[in-house]
Enzyme design. Sequence first.
Site, PDB file in Angstrom:
ATOM      1  N   SER A 217      16.023  -9.916 -11.505  1.00  0.00           N
ATOM      2  CA  SER A 217      15.289 -11.108 -11.040  1.00  0.00           C
ATOM      3  C   SER A 217      15.443 -11.292  -9.536  1.00  0.00           C
ATOM      4  CB  SER A 217      15.848 -12.383 -11.697  1.00  0.00           C
ATOM      5  OG  SER A 217      16.112 -12.179 -13.046  1.00  0.00           O
TER       6      SER A 217
ATOM      7  N   ASP B 126      22.170  -5.498 -14.665  1.00  0.00           N
ATOM      8  CA  ASP B 126      22.030  -6.954 -14.836  1.00  0.00           C
ATOM      9  C   ASP B 126      22.532  -7.319 -16.228  1.00  0.00           C
ATOM     10  OD1 ASP B 126      20.738  -9.709 -15.032  1.00  0.00           O
ATOM     11  OD2 ASP B 126      19.847  -9.053 -13.143  1.00  0.00           O
TER      12      ASP B 126
ATOM     13  N   ASP C  30      27.540  -6.880 -17.101  1.00  0.00           N
ATOM     14  CA  ASP C  30      28.023  -8.202 -16.693  1.00  0.00           C
ATOM     15  C   ASP C  30      29.072  -7.952 -15.612  1.00  0.00           C
ATOM     16  OD1 ASP C  30      29.299 -10.605 -16.308  1.00  0.00           O
ATOM     17  OD2 ASP C  30      29.456 -11.086 -18.446  1.00  0.00           O
TER      18      ASP C  30
ATOM     19  N   ASN D  91      24.392  -7.613  -5.223  1.00  0.00           N
ATOM     20  CA  ASN D  91      23.484  -8.760  -5.106  1.00  0.00           C
ATOM     21  C   ASN D  91      23.726  -9.835  -6.168  1.00  0.00           C
ATOM     22  OD1 ASN D  91      20.654 -10.114  -4.638  1.00  0.00           O
ATOM     23  ND2 ASN D  91      20.681  -9.469  -6.791  1.00  0.00           N
TER      24      ASN D  91
ATOM     25  N   TYR E  28      31.162 -21.588  -4.292  1.00  0.00           N
ATOM     26  CA  TYR E  28      30.031 -20.812  -3.789  1.00  0.00           C
ATOM     27  C   TYR E  28      30.193 -20.548  -2.296  1.00  0.00           C
ATOM     28  CZ  TYR E  28      25.274 -19.105  -3.121  1.00  0.00           C
ATOM     29  OH  TYR E  28      24.200 -18.314  -2.822  1.00  0.00           O
TER      30      TYR E  28
ATOM     31  N   LYS F   9      30.943 -16.796  -0.502  1.00  0.00           N
ATOM     32  CA  LYS F   9      30.019 -16.135   0.416  1.00  0.00           C
ATOM     33  C   LYS F   9      30.671 -15.882   1.785  1.00  0.00           C
ATOM     34  CE  LYS F   9      26.589 -15.767  -2.456  1.00  0.00           C
ATOM     35  NZ  LYS F   9      26.189 -14.426  -2.968  1.00  0.00           N
TER      36      LYS F   9
HETATM   37  N1  LIG Z   1      17.602 -17.441  -3.434  1.00  0.00           N
HETATM   38  C1  LIG Z   1      18.233 -17.868  -2.370  1.00  0.00           C
HETATM   39  O1  LIG Z   1      17.753 -18.765  -1.664  1.00  0.00           O
HETATM   40  C2  LIG Z   1      19.538 -17.265  -1.948  1.00  0.00           C
HETATM   41  C3  LIG Z   1      20.055 -17.650  -0.717  1.00  0.00           C
HETATM   42  C4  LIG Z   1      21.267 -17.093  -0.283  1.00  0.00           C
HETATM   43  C5  LIG Z   1      21.912 -16.173  -1.080  1.00  0.00           C
HETATM   44  N2  LIG Z   1      21.391 -15.819  -2.286  1.00  0.00           N
HETATM   45  C6  LIG Z   1      22.138 -14.834  -3.067  1.00  0.00           C
HETATM   46  O2  LIG Z   1      21.273 -13.785  -3.450  1.00  0.00           O
HETATM   47  C7  LIG Z   1      21.729 -13.224  -4.678  1.00  0.00           C
HETATM   48  C8  LIG Z   1      20.580 -13.179  -5.656  1.00  0.00           C
HETATM   49  O3  LIG Z   1      20.122 -14.499  -5.869  1.00  0.00           O
HETATM   50  P1  LIG Z   1      18.696 -14.840  -6.486  1.00  0.00           P
HETATM   51  O4  LIG Z   1      18.197 -16.015  -5.751  1.00  0.00           O
HETATM   52  O5  LIG Z   1      17.877 -13.632  -6.603  1.00  0.00           O
HETATM   53  O6  LIG Z   1      19.163 -15.341  -7.941  1.00  0.00           O
HETATM   54  P2  LIG Z   1      18.453 -15.211  -9.360  1.00  0.00           P
HETATM   55  O7  LIG Z   1      19.172 -16.183 -10.226  1.00  0.00           O
HETATM   56  O8  LIG Z   1      16.981 -15.340  -9.191  1.00  0.00           O
HETATM   57  O9  LIG Z   1      18.784 -13.744  -9.812  1.00  0.00           O
HETATM   58  C9  LIG Z   1      20.103 -13.365 -10.015  1.00  0.00           C
HETATM   59  C10 LIG Z   1      20.164 -12.186 -10.952  1.00  0.00           C
HETATM   60  O10 LIG Z   1      21.551 -11.876 -11.141  1.00  0.00           O
HETATM   61  C11 LIG Z   1      21.798 -11.726 -12.520  1.00  0.00           C
HETATM   62  N3  LIG Z   1      23.178 -12.050 -12.831  1.00  0.00           N
HETATM   63  C12 LIG Z   1      23.750 -13.267 -12.880  1.00  0.00           C
HETATM   64  N4  LIG Z   1      25.024 -13.169 -13.293  1.00  0.00           N
HETATM   65  C13 LIG Z   1      25.259 -11.852 -13.494  1.00  0.00           C
HETATM   66  C14 LIG Z   1      26.390 -11.121 -13.934  1.00  0.00           C
HETATM   67  N5  LIG Z   1      27.525 -11.727 -14.292  1.00  0.00           N
HETATM   68  N6  LIG Z   1      26.286  -9.775 -14.027  1.00  0.00           N
HETATM   69  C15 LIG Z   1      25.117  -9.149 -13.709  1.00  0.00           C
HETATM   70  N7  LIG Z   1      24.019  -9.799 -13.308  1.00  0.00           N
HETATM   71  C16 LIG Z   1      24.088 -11.137 -13.194  1.00  0.00           C
HETATM   72  C17 LIG Z   1      20.803 -12.660 -13.211  1.00  0.00           C
HETATM   73  O11 LIG Z   1      20.575 -12.299 -14.568  1.00  0.00           O
HETATM   74  C18 LIG Z   1      19.572 -12.501 -12.334  1.00  0.00           C
HETATM   75  O12 LIG Z   1      18.767 -11.427 -12.769  1.00  0.00           O
HETATM   76  C19 LIG Z   1      22.902 -14.085  -5.134  1.00  0.00           C
HETATM   77  O13 LIG Z   1      24.109 -13.459  -4.737  1.00  0.00           O
HETATM   78  C20 LIG Z   1      22.702 -15.376  -4.363  1.00  0.00           C
HETATM   79  O14 LIG Z   1      23.905 -16.068  -4.174  1.00  0.00           O
HETATM   80  C21 LIG Z   1      20.220 -16.348  -2.740  1.00  0.00           C
END
Ligand SMILES: NC(=O)c1ccc[n+]([C@@H]2O[C@H](COP(=O)([O-])OP(=O)(O)OC[C@H]3O[C@@H](n4cnc5c(N)ncnc54)[C@H](O)[C@@H]3O)[C@@H](O)[C@H]2O)c1
Length: 258
Positions: free
Chosen positions: A16, A37, A73, A100, A164, A168
């Site tokens: 995702s 994932d 996981d 990620n 969180y 980070k």
């Molecule tokens: N979206 C934002 O604005 C944003 C901003 C800064 C940082 N981030 C970081 O980017 C990364 C991705 O975020 P995103 O927005 O795409 O999130 P999202 O929730 O859209 O996707 C995260 C994915 O990680 C998977 N996941 C969650 N827990 C897991 C686990 N234990 N093992 C394996 N997979 C797991 C989920 O199933 C999902 O497919 C994260 O580290 C998040 O902290 C996102």
Amino acid sequence: MGTLDGRVAIVTGGSSGIGRGIAIAFGRAGASVAVADVQEEPRRGKYHETEPRPPTADRIDGEGGTAAFVATDVSRPEQIERMVAFAADRFGGVDILVNNAGIGIVTTADRQTDEEWQRVIDINLRAPFLATRGAVPYLRASAHGRVINIASVHAFGGSSGPAYASSKAALVNMTRDAALALGRDGITVNAICPGYIETPIQDYLTPQDIDDMRDRTVLPRLGKPRDIAHAALFFASEEAEWITGAALVVDGGLIASI
Ligand SMILES: NC(=O)c1ccc[n+]([C@@H]2O[C@H](COP(=O)([O-])OP(=O)(O)OC[C@H]3O[C@@H](n4cnc5c(N)ncnc54)[C@H](O)[C@@H]3O)[C@@H](O)[C@H]2O)c1
């Protein structure tokens, strides 16, 4: 000819959002991609990515690339080991590791429970450490070893809760530490710090919160997974071979203001 032809990449959280964007971009650039994932189906967001189909590996295959889903996981150390072994067995090595997968549990310093704290730290911080350590033998054998950690602008400020923000900030510093340890092996380790990216992780927000983020983002739109994928493609490329230990903010100007 793609810029990543012949490379093998692992992308955690690749089903995702940002991970999906990175995996698809790497597939288009010619890499073989292990999409790791907890779930193969892309998460369906309330505001963003409301119809994300098909699963990432199928999408890459459908575009003529090479990919495989590996159920992982990342909070479970033995599953991280299995993920690395899977990619190496299936595709013949590991050249690029993208850490990620991440979660946010939105709370405050006076409310976060021990269990929440531990879960966020296990997924956002311990997992990148374990995956990096596990992948090092393969990255050393590669002529283009790359580790790319997806941190956040929350590395540089509070909010989203104590675990969180701390996870980070620590991930950015862990990036520098790993860069020191692995540089002599020709492996680069860099972090990307996204601002607001339109993914299902934003489901906890209200429409008003999203409008506020749009106002605070200097460039005239919010970020998309492809904006982070472009930065990841750069760190993975030959052009970035002399960049290591860096933390690149990709936020449309969100934290540019004092
Ligand atoms: N979206 C934002 O604005 C944003 C901003 C800064 C940082 N981030 C970081 O980017 C990364 C991705 O975020 P995103 O927005 O795409 O999130 P999202 O929730 O859209 O996707 C995260 C994915 O990680 C998977 N996941 C969650 N827990 C897991 C686990 N234990 N093992 C394996 N997979 C797991 C989920 O199933 C999902 O497919 C994260 O580290 C998040 O902290 C996102």
